[in-house]
Design an enzyme around this catalytic site. Structure first.
Site, PDB file in Angstrom:
ATOM      1  N   SER A  35     -36.284 -15.556  75.051  1.00 38.70           N
ATOM      2  CA  SER A  35     -35.320 -14.668  74.406  1.00 38.70           C
ATOM      3  C   SER A  35     -34.731 -13.694  75.432  1.00 38.70           C
ATOM      4  O   SER A  35     -34.154 -14.111  76.416  1.00 38.70           O
ATOM      5  CB  SER A  35     -35.988 -13.934  73.241  1.00 38.70           C
ATOM      6  OG  SER A  35     -35.042 -13.383  72.363  1.00 38.70           O
ATOM      7  N   ASP A  50     -35.658 -20.688  73.870  1.00 36.79           N
ATOM      8  CA  ASP A  50     -34.961 -20.308  72.639  1.00 36.79           C
ATOM      9  C   ASP A  50     -34.035 -19.102  72.799  1.00 36.79           C
ATOM     10  O   ASP A  50     -34.092 -18.145  72.010  1.00 36.79           O
ATOM     11  CB  ASP A  50     -35.951 -20.059  71.500  1.00 36.79           C
ATOM     12  CG  ASP A  50     -35.346 -20.459  70.149  1.00 36.79           C
ATOM     13  OD1 ASP A  50     -34.735 -21.537  70.088  1.00 36.79           O
ATOM     14  OD2 ASP A  50     -35.462 -19.703  69.176  1.00 36.79           O
ATOM     15  N   HIS A  94     -38.859 -18.525  66.243  1.00 33.07           N
ATOM     16  CA  HIS A  94     -38.214 -18.109  67.482  1.00 33.07           C
ATOM     17  C   HIS A  94     -39.221 -17.970  68.625  1.00 33.07           C
ATOM     18  O   HIS A  94     -38.916 -18.286  69.772  1.00 33.07           O
ATOM     19  CB  HIS A  94     -37.499 -16.781  67.237  1.00 33.07           C
ATOM     20  CG  HIS A  94     -36.790 -16.229  68.431  1.00 33.07           C
ATOM     21  ND1 HIS A  94     -35.978 -16.989  69.243  1.00 33.07           N
ATOM     22  CD2 HIS A  94     -36.774 -14.975  68.954  1.00 33.07           C
ATOM     23  CE1 HIS A  94     -35.486 -16.225  70.216  1.00 33.07           C
ATOM     24  NE2 HIS A  94     -35.961 -15.018  70.057  1.00 33.07           N
TER      25      HIS A  94
END
EC number: 3.1.1.-
Length: 386
Positions: free
Chosen positions: A156, A181, A349
């Site tokens: 992230s 991700d 996530h």
């Protein structure tokens, strides 16, 4: 894709409930416990997953900054792990144990500035440029002028920082890059809904166990094993009384809007302080970092990220929770073979926490495929193209 689902690229709340067995086999067994057995939400120390911990001092114009790192392994390339916003290096704990058992490598998991146990003079400067320089400075402080081969792996926000670090040539011995991700297109789309997402989280927790339980039951982390070590790095004990932000007061972990008029403002402020004090007595843990206050840096983390990633002249790996994450630039780049991509379904996530074994297999296969590292323990490459 819904706004909430897109918001996962900055936050960590998946749109679906936790899936039993979506993490490692050990954690999967815990998730499948019958109703007669209570799940254990107690925190687990970092030492069960990392071999050592070190505080790395970095000299700068204003004095010294201290960066917390957790380490494992003694041979092979260094995998420098960068966590997502609000998380800490502890989010890599279970992954570290998984990768060390598969391939010969060294792990350095870093608490970025403003996060975890890292202490810097200006913890509010979370610009991509500053954090990328931090990564380069930590590498120099740890290894001097002759650093070992290093692969940057980031999740992230950390994935974005890894790309900025690589594109600025701040790690001279860089041999590979992995983003987990994070995709520019969906991340940029999610920015407008991020404040609402953050307001929806509890403000405080009664205990560390309560924080771990919330993270799993909300779906933020779908792997109980990882949550028990990771959440310790996300929350801290409340310190003293903090003044309420704007016209909001904290009551039982919920942010409530209150109207203020000039005549009653003094008594209202007094009542807010009393409420805040009572909340802290009953809910002594809060988030280590107020992500809502970092909004001015969000655009800089992600804008132009796809082209920066594609332009890095080193082998690259992109791990995604779903194919719908790809934007146009990455779709074209993937078709042109500019990077290797692996989709890990049934993950939220926090892919490396939800499925640490699968992420470890993907990274180990990437390292072996490019002859960056040697397999150990009879590990066999399992993905196509190896």
């Amino acid at each position: 894709m819904s706004a909430l689902e897109k918001s996962m690229h900055l936050g960590r709340l998946p749109p679906r409930p936790p899936l039993p067995g979506s993490g490692s086999s050990q954690s999967g067994a815990k998730m499948r416990m019958g109703p007669g057995r209570k799940r254990d939400f107690s925190p687990v120390p970092w030492s069960q997953y990392f071999e050592s911990m070190e505080d790395v001092e970095v000299e700068n114009e204003t004095g010294k900054d201290t960066f917390r790192v957790y380490k494992s392994g003694s041979e092979g390339p260094v995998l420098l792990l960068l966590h997502g916003g609000g998380h800490s290096a502890l989010s890599w704990a279970v992954f570290t144990a998984a990768i060390i058992s598969r391939v010969q490598c060294r792990i350095v998991a870093l608490d970025l500035r403003g996060h975890g146990e890292t202490k810097v003079k200006n913890s509010e400067d979370l610009s991509a440029e500053t954090m990328a320089k931090d990564v380069g400075n930590v590498v120099e402080a740890m290894y001097g002028d002759l650093p070992p081969p290093i692969m940057l792996i980031g999740h992230s926000m950390g994935g974005a920082i890894a790309v900025h670090t690589a594109s600025s040539n701040l790690v001279p011995s860089l041999l590979g890059l992995c983003m987990i991700d994070v995709v520019e297109g969906t991340a940029m789309d999610a920015l407008n809904s991020m404040q609402n997402f953050l307001r929806g989280r509890p403000k405080t927790f009664k205990s560390l166990e309560n924080a771990v339980e919330w993270s799993v039951k909300s779906g933020q982390i779908r792997n109980l094993e990882s949550a028990r070590v990771s959440m310790v790095g996300q929350v801290k004990q409340c310190e003293g009384i903090t003044s309420p932000e704007g016209s909001k007061s904290i009551v039982e972990g919920i942010i409530e809007e209150e109207e203020e008029d000039e005549e009653g403002s003094e008594s209202l402020n007094k009542r807010k302080k009393e409420d805040d004090m009572e909340t802290k007595k009953d809910h002594p843990y809060t988030w280590r970092i107020e992500l809502a206050k970092t909004e001015k840096y969000w655009d800089g983390w992600f804008r132009g990220l796809s082209n920066l990633f594609l332009s890095c002249p080193i082998p690259k790996l992109l791990l995604l929770a779903g194919v719908d994450r790809l934007d146009k630039d990455l779709t074209i780049g993937q078709m042109q073979g500019k990077f290797q991509m692996q989709v890990l379904p049934q993950c939220g996530h926090a892919v490396h926490e939800d499925a640490p074994d699968k992420v470890a297999e993907a990274v180990a296969t990437f390292l072996i495929r490019h002859r960056f590292a040697e397999p150990i323990g009879g590990f066999q490459c399992v993905f196509p193209g190896c």
